[in-house]
Design a protein around this motif. Structure first.
Motif, PDB file in Angstrom:
ATOM      1  N   LEU A 165       0.441  12.936 -15.152  1.00  0.00           N
ATOM      2  CA  LEU A 165      -0.187  11.854 -15.920  1.00  0.00           C
ATOM      3  C   LEU A 165      -1.663  11.708 -15.581  1.00  0.00           C
ATOM      4  O   LEU A 165      -2.444  11.244 -16.393  1.00  0.00           O
ATOM      5  N   LEU A 166      -2.022  12.094 -14.362  1.00  0.00           N
ATOM      6  CA  LEU A 166      -3.430  12.137 -13.951  1.00  0.00           C
ATOM      7  C   LEU A 166      -3.712  13.554 -13.489  1.00  0.00           C
ATOM      8  O   LEU A 166      -2.856  14.214 -12.903  1.00  0.00           O
ATOM      9  N   GLU A 167      -4.908  14.010 -13.757  1.00  0.00           N
ATOM     10  CA  GLU A 167      -5.262  15.366 -13.337  1.00  0.00           C
ATOM     11  C   GLU A 167      -6.758  15.465 -13.117  1.00  0.00           C
ATOM     12  O   GLU A 167      -7.540  14.664 -13.627  1.00  0.00           O
ATOM     13  N   SER A 168      -7.112  16.456 -12.305  1.00  0.00           N
ATOM     14  CA  SER A 168      -8.534  16.757 -12.078  1.00  0.00           C
ATOM     15  C   SER A 168      -8.674  18.261 -11.922  1.00  0.00           C
ATOM     16  O   SER A 168      -7.696  18.973 -11.703  1.00  0.00           O
ATOM     17  N   ASP A 169      -9.898  18.728 -12.024  1.00  0.00           N
ATOM     18  CA  ASP A 169     -10.154  20.168 -11.909  1.00  0.00           C
ATOM     19  C   ASP A 169      -9.818  20.692 -10.515  1.00  0.00           C
ATOM     20  O   ASP A 169      -9.437  21.841 -10.357  1.00  0.00           O
ATOM     21  N   SER A 170      -9.963  19.839  -9.496  1.00  0.00           N
ATOM     22  CA  SER A 170      -9.756  20.297  -8.124  1.00  0.00           C
ATOM     23  C   SER A 170      -8.321  20.093  -7.627  1.00  0.00           C
ATOM     24  O   SER A 170      -8.010  20.463  -6.502  1.00  0.00           O
ATOM     25  N   THR A 171      -7.454  19.519  -8.442  1.00  0.00           N
ATOM     26  CA  THR A 171      -6.063  19.301  -8.033  1.00  0.00           C
ATOM     27  C   THR A 171      -5.153  20.154  -8.902  1.00  0.00           C
ATOM     28  O   THR A 171      -5.083  19.947 -10.113  1.00  0.00           O
ATOM     29  N   PRO A 172      -4.476  21.130  -8.299  1.00  0.00           N
ATOM     30  CA  PRO A 172      -3.582  21.977  -9.094  1.00  0.00           C
ATOM     31  C   PRO A 172      -2.457  21.148  -9.742  1.00  0.00           C
ATOM     32  O   PRO A 172      -2.019  20.144  -9.183  1.00  0.00           O
ATOM     33  N   ALA A 173      -2.019  21.597 -10.902  1.00  0.00           N
ATOM     34  CA  ALA A 173      -0.935  20.906 -11.607  1.00  0.00           C
ATOM     35  C   ALA A 173       0.292  20.832 -10.712  1.00  0.00           C
ATOM     36  O   ALA A 173       0.603  21.762  -9.972  1.00  0.00           O
ATOM     37  N   GLY A 174       0.989  19.709 -10.769  1.00  0.00           N
ATOM     38  CA  GLY A 174       2.203  19.527  -9.987  1.00  0.00           C
ATOM     39  C   GLY A 174       1.953  19.084  -8.554  1.00  0.00           C
ATOM     40  O   GLY A 174       2.887  19.019  -7.767  1.00  0.00           O
ATOM     41  N   VAL A 183       0.843  -1.204   0.000  1.00  0.00           N
ATOM     42  CA  VAL A 183       0.000   0.000   0.000  1.00  0.00           C
ATOM     43  C   VAL A 183       0.875   1.249   0.000  1.00  0.00           C
ATOM     44  O   VAL A 183       0.647   2.183  -0.779  1.00  0.00           O
ATOM     45  N   ALA A 184       1.888   1.290   0.864  1.00  0.00           N
ATOM     46  CA  ALA A 184       2.761   2.470   0.934  1.00  0.00           C
ATOM     47  C   ALA A 184       3.460   2.705  -0.407  1.00  0.00           C
ATOM     48  O   ALA A 184       3.546   3.847  -0.880  1.00  0.00           O
ATOM     49  N   PHE A 185       3.959   1.631  -1.028  1.00  0.00           N
ATOM     50  CA  PHE A 185       4.639   1.767  -2.314  1.00  0.00           C
ATOM     51  C   PHE A 185       3.670   2.249  -3.396  1.00  0.00           C
ATOM     52  O   PHE A 185       3.989   3.149  -4.173  1.00  0.00           O
ATOM     53  N   ALA A 186       2.474   1.665  -3.444  1.00  0.00           N
ATOM     54  CA  ALA A 186       1.485   2.052  -4.457  1.00  0.00           C
ATOM     55  C   ALA A 186       1.089   3.516  -4.298  1.00  0.00           C
ATOM     56  O   ALA A 186       1.008   4.252  -5.288  1.00  0.00           O
ATOM     57  N   GLU A 187       0.865   3.955  -3.071  1.00  0.00           N
ATOM     58  CA  GLU A 187       0.474   5.353  -2.854  1.00  0.00           C
ATOM     59  C   GLU A 187       1.609   6.306  -3.213  1.00  0.00           C
ATOM     60  O   GLU A 187       1.363   7.371  -3.798  1.00  0.00           O
ATOM     61  N   ALA A 188       2.855   5.949  -2.905  1.00  0.00           N
ATOM     62  CA  ALA A 188       3.992   6.800  -3.271  1.00  0.00           C
ATOM     63  C   ALA A 188       4.125   6.895  -4.791  1.00  0.00           C
ATOM     64  O   ALA A 188       4.360   7.985  -5.341  1.00  0.00           O
ATOM     65  N   GLN A 189       3.976   5.763  -5.478  1.00  0.00           N
ATOM     66  CA  GLN A 189       4.048   5.765  -6.937  1.00  0.00           C
ATOM     67  C   GLN A 189       2.916   6.591  -7.543  1.00  0.00           C
ATOM     68  O   GLN A 189       3.131   7.356  -8.491  1.00  0.00           O
ATOM     69  N   CYS A 190       1.716   6.436  -7.026  1.00  0.00           N
ATOM     70  CA  CYS A 190       0.572   7.171  -7.576  1.00  0.00           C
ATOM     71  C   CYS A 190       0.675   8.665  -7.279  1.00  0.00           C
ATOM     72  O   CYS A 190       0.278   9.495  -8.102  1.00  0.00           O
ATOM     73  N   GLU A 191       1.213   9.011  -6.125  1.00  0.00           N
ATOM     74  CA  GLU A 191       1.435  10.428  -5.820  1.00  0.00           C
ATOM     75  C   GLU A 191       2.382  11.028  -6.866  1.00  0.00           C
ATOM     76  O   GLU A 191       2.161  12.131  -7.372  1.00  0.00           O
ATOM     77  N   ALA A 192       3.407  10.285  -7.247  1.00  0.00           N
ATOM     78  CA  ALA A 192       4.341  10.762  -8.275  1.00  0.00           C
ATOM     79  C   ALA A 192       3.646  10.884  -9.628  1.00  0.00           C
ATOM     80  O   ALA A 192       3.894  11.843 -10.377  1.00  0.00           O
ATOM     81  N   VAL A 193       2.764   9.950  -9.941  1.00  0.00           N
ATOM     82  CA  VAL A 193       2.017  10.016 -11.203  1.00  0.00           C
ATOM     83  C   VAL A 193       1.176  11.284 -11.255  1.00  0.00           C
ATOM     84  O   VAL A 193       1.109  11.959 -12.281  1.00  0.00           O
ATOM     85  N   TRP A 194       0.527  11.633 -10.135  1.00  0.00           N
ATOM     86  CA  TRP A 194      -0.255  12.873 -10.080  1.00  0.00           C
ATOM     87  C   TRP A 194       0.655  14.094 -10.208  1.00  0.00           C
ATOM     88  O   TRP A 194       0.346  15.026 -10.952  1.00  0.00           O
ATOM     89  N   ARG A 195       1.774  14.088  -9.506  1.00  0.00           N
ATOM     90  CA  ARG A 195       2.665  15.259  -9.505  1.00  0.00           C
ATOM     91  C   ARG A 195       3.266  15.550 -10.883  1.00  0.00           C
ATOM     92  O   ARG A 195       3.460  16.702 -11.245  1.00  0.00           O
ATOM     93  N   ILE A 196       3.564  14.496 -11.660  1.00  0.00           N
ATOM     94  CA  ILE A 196       4.139  14.748 -12.989  1.00  0.00           C
ATOM     95  C   ILE A 196       3.072  15.007 -14.047  1.00  0.00           C
ATOM     96  O   ILE A 196       3.395  15.281 -15.191  1.00  0.00           O
TER      97      ILE A 196
END
Length: 153
Positions: free
Chosen positions: A110-119, A95-108
């Motif tokens: 690859l995933l985005e939403s209207d309520s999450t600022p870029a980066g 779980v910790a590894f998956a969440e860290a990887q997904c956090e990086a995916v959001w930060r770069i």
């Protein structure tokens, strides 16, 4: 030949035809039953193979764009060092590894939403998908795994 002899031959021919028909029906019934049983076993085995991910596949997690298992997702995981996948770590480490990887995916981005600022990355939560892999979802849209019909890891 007498008429009695012809009647006797006709009855014998009819008896043989009935016996052969009965034998053919039994053989066909057996073939259909066995074929159906083999098909059921094959379909069940195939469904189980598809539904349950292997250990290699479980080392990959899905980062979802929305709090839904049907939302667009990016796959993340660790590349094997020597070409083989090591044994799966315990669930907390997965779980910790998956969440860290997904956090990086959001930060770069690859995933985005209207309520999450870029980066940046939204708060995340992780659920166990039906096939045993982990799904990581943005927490801003849901209250957790139960709300989207999944189990907690």
């Amino acid at each position: 030949m007498t008429e009695a002899r012809l009647d006797e031959l006709l009855r014998e021919i009819q008896r043989r035809i009935r016996a052969e028909d009965a034998h053919r029906r039994r053989r066909n019934r057996l073939a259909v039953t066995l074929g159906g049983a083999v098909a059921c076993v094959a379909v069940t085995g195939g469904a189980l193979a598809v539904a349950q991910a292997t250990s290699t596949e479980k080392s990959v997690s899905l980062c979802h764009q929305e709090a839904s298992a049907q939302s667009p997702a990016a796959e993340v995981g660790a590349a094997p060092i020597d070409g083989t996948v090591a044994a799966l770590p315990d669930m907390a480490a997965r779980v910790a590894f998956a969440e860290a990887q997904c956090e990086a995916v959001w930060r770069i981005g690859l995933l985005e939403s209207d309520s999450t600022p870029a980066g940046t990355s939204p708060p995340l939560f992780t659920c166990l998908l039906a096939d045993g892999r982990l799904g990581v979802f943005p927490a801003e849209e849901s209250r957790g795994c139960d709300a989207i019909g999944l189990r907690r890891p």
